[in-house]
Scaffold this motif. Structure first.
Motif, PDB file in Angstrom:
ATOM      1  N   VAL A   1       0.845  -1.200   0.000  1.00  0.00           N
ATOM      2  CA  VAL A   1       0.000   0.000   0.000  1.00  0.00           C
ATOM      3  C   VAL A   1       0.878   1.246   0.000  1.00  0.00           C
ATOM      4  N   ILE A   2       1.919   1.235   0.827  1.00  0.00           N
ATOM      5  CA  ILE A   2       2.805   2.396   0.904  1.00  0.00           C
ATOM      6  C   ILE A   2       3.554   2.588  -0.413  1.00  0.00           C
ATOM      7  N   VAL A   3       4.075   1.507  -0.971  1.00  0.00           N
ATOM      8  CA  VAL A   3       4.767   1.587  -2.260  1.00  0.00           C
ATOM      9  C   VAL A   3       3.819   2.138  -3.322  1.00  0.00           C
ATOM     10  N   HIS A   4       2.605   1.596  -3.366  1.00  0.00           N
ATOM     11  CA  HIS A   4       1.611   2.029  -4.348  1.00  0.00           C
ATOM     12  C   HIS A   4       1.302   3.516  -4.188  1.00  0.00           C
ATOM     13  N   ALA A   5       1.150   3.966  -2.948  1.00  0.00           N
ATOM     14  CA  ALA A   5       0.798   5.370  -2.700  1.00  0.00           C
ATOM     15  C   ALA A   5       1.858   6.314  -3.237  1.00  0.00           C
ATOM     16  N   TYR A   6       3.118   5.957  -3.069  1.00  0.00           N
ATOM     17  CA  TYR A   6       4.208   6.818  -3.545  1.00  0.00           C
ATOM     18  C   TYR A   6       4.413   6.697  -5.053  1.00  0.00           C
ATOM     19  N   GLU A   7       4.327   5.483  -5.575  1.00  0.00           N
ATOM     20  CA  GLU A   7       4.689   5.296  -6.980  1.00  0.00           C
ATOM     21  C   GLU A   7       3.598   5.722  -7.944  1.00  0.00           C
ATOM     22  N   THR A   8       2.371   5.835  -7.486  1.00  0.00           N
ATOM     23  CA  THR A   8       1.306   6.354  -8.341  1.00  0.00           C
ATOM     24  C   THR A   8       1.114   7.851  -8.146  1.00  0.00           C
ATOM     25  N   GLY A   9       1.920   8.459  -7.257  1.00  0.00           N
ATOM     26  CA  GLY A   9       1.810   9.893  -7.035  1.00  0.00           C
ATOM     27  C   GLY A   9       0.680  10.291  -6.114  1.00  0.00           C
ATOM     28  N   ILE A  10       0.042   9.286  -5.453  1.00  0.00           N
ATOM     29  CA  ILE A  10      -1.013   9.606  -4.500  1.00  0.00           C
ATOM     30  C   ILE A  10      -0.437  10.469  -3.386  1.00  0.00           C
ATOM     31  N   VAL A  11       0.762  10.092  -2.914  1.00  0.00           N
ATOM     32  CA  VAL A  11       1.528  10.947  -2.015  1.00  0.00           C
ATOM     33  C   VAL A  11       2.929  11.047  -2.579  1.00  0.00           C
TER      34      VAL A  11
END
Length: 230
Positions: free
Chosen positions: A206-216
């Motif tokens: 979830v954390i990886v996804h949040a950063y790599e999609t630009g969510i955060v």
């Protein structure tokens, strides 16, 4: 019984792991691999619950082996072993789909606990460590890591978005419960739904996804896709 596959190019190390893991009533070492190709093949045939994966191995390294195992749809959880606790190899392993990492000189009890944790579907790495790791290395990677997803949070409820942001901040389930004034079991239910809706394996992903999609973005977990939350 948790079925474990050992993947390490050092036979003596595998022997030691096998000796103390098989002493645990709920753990069983079902196979050993001396390189990443063997790990990939044995994961397909033996169907372990957890693969204890060394990063640096001949023929095929542990990061690429992890990526192929995850891409192949195996439900096996990957617990990577490394000599260093915060380096680019660990971050790459998390990006590839690993559910956690341990230092090679970890105590037997720590290794046993890590295996049980990833087998349960959780991540064997503190959320704050995962976030620090990502923030350290994402600024140095080519842009974009992934094309910005259209509506990357489509399908999530407002509460699930709030919880995703708290996960990206590196907070544990207990800390999220306190921050949002809800019970810890409720947080766990929401985390499970987030994983299902986003097609992710655990909170580390979830954390990886949040950063790599630009969510955060590194250094700024206060906004999701440009809109303030919480």
């Amino acid at each position: 019984m948790i079925r474990v596959l050992l993947a390490d190019d050092q036979a003596l190390l595998r022997l030691g792991f096998r000796a103390f893991l098989n002493q645990e009533p709920d753990l069983e070492v079902v196979g050993e691999a001396g390189n990443g190709e063997e790990a990939l093949s044995l994961t397909r045939t033996l169907k372990p619950d957890v693969v204890l994966m060394d990063i640096r191995m001949p023929v095929l390294d542990g990061i690429e082996a992890t990526r192929r195992i995850v891409a192949g749809g195996s439900p096996a959880k990957i617990l990577v072993l490394t000599t260093f606790d915060l380096d680019e190899y660990v971050y790459a392993a998390l990006r590839a789909g690993a559910s956690g990492f341990l230092i090679k000189d970890a105590l037997p009890a720590e290794l046993i606990n890590g295996i049980r944790v990833v087998a349960s579907g959780a991540a064997a790495v503190a959320p704050a460590v995962t976030r620090r790791l990502i923030e350290q290395f994402t600024p140095h990677l080519p842009e974009p890591l992934q094309p910005p997803a259209e509506q990357p949070l489509e399908g999530l409820t407002d509460r699930e978005r709030d919880i995703l942001l708290e996960i990206a901040r590196g907070r544990s389930n207990r800390e999220i419960a306190e921050q949002l004034h809800i019970s810890e079991p409720t947080v766990k239910v929401h985390v499970s739904r987030i994983l299902t809706k986003l097609g992710l394996r655990d909170r580390a992903q979830v954390i990886v996804h949040a950063y790599e999609t630009g969510i955060v973005r590194p250094g700024n977990a206060e906004h999701i896709t440009g809109q303030p939350f919480g």
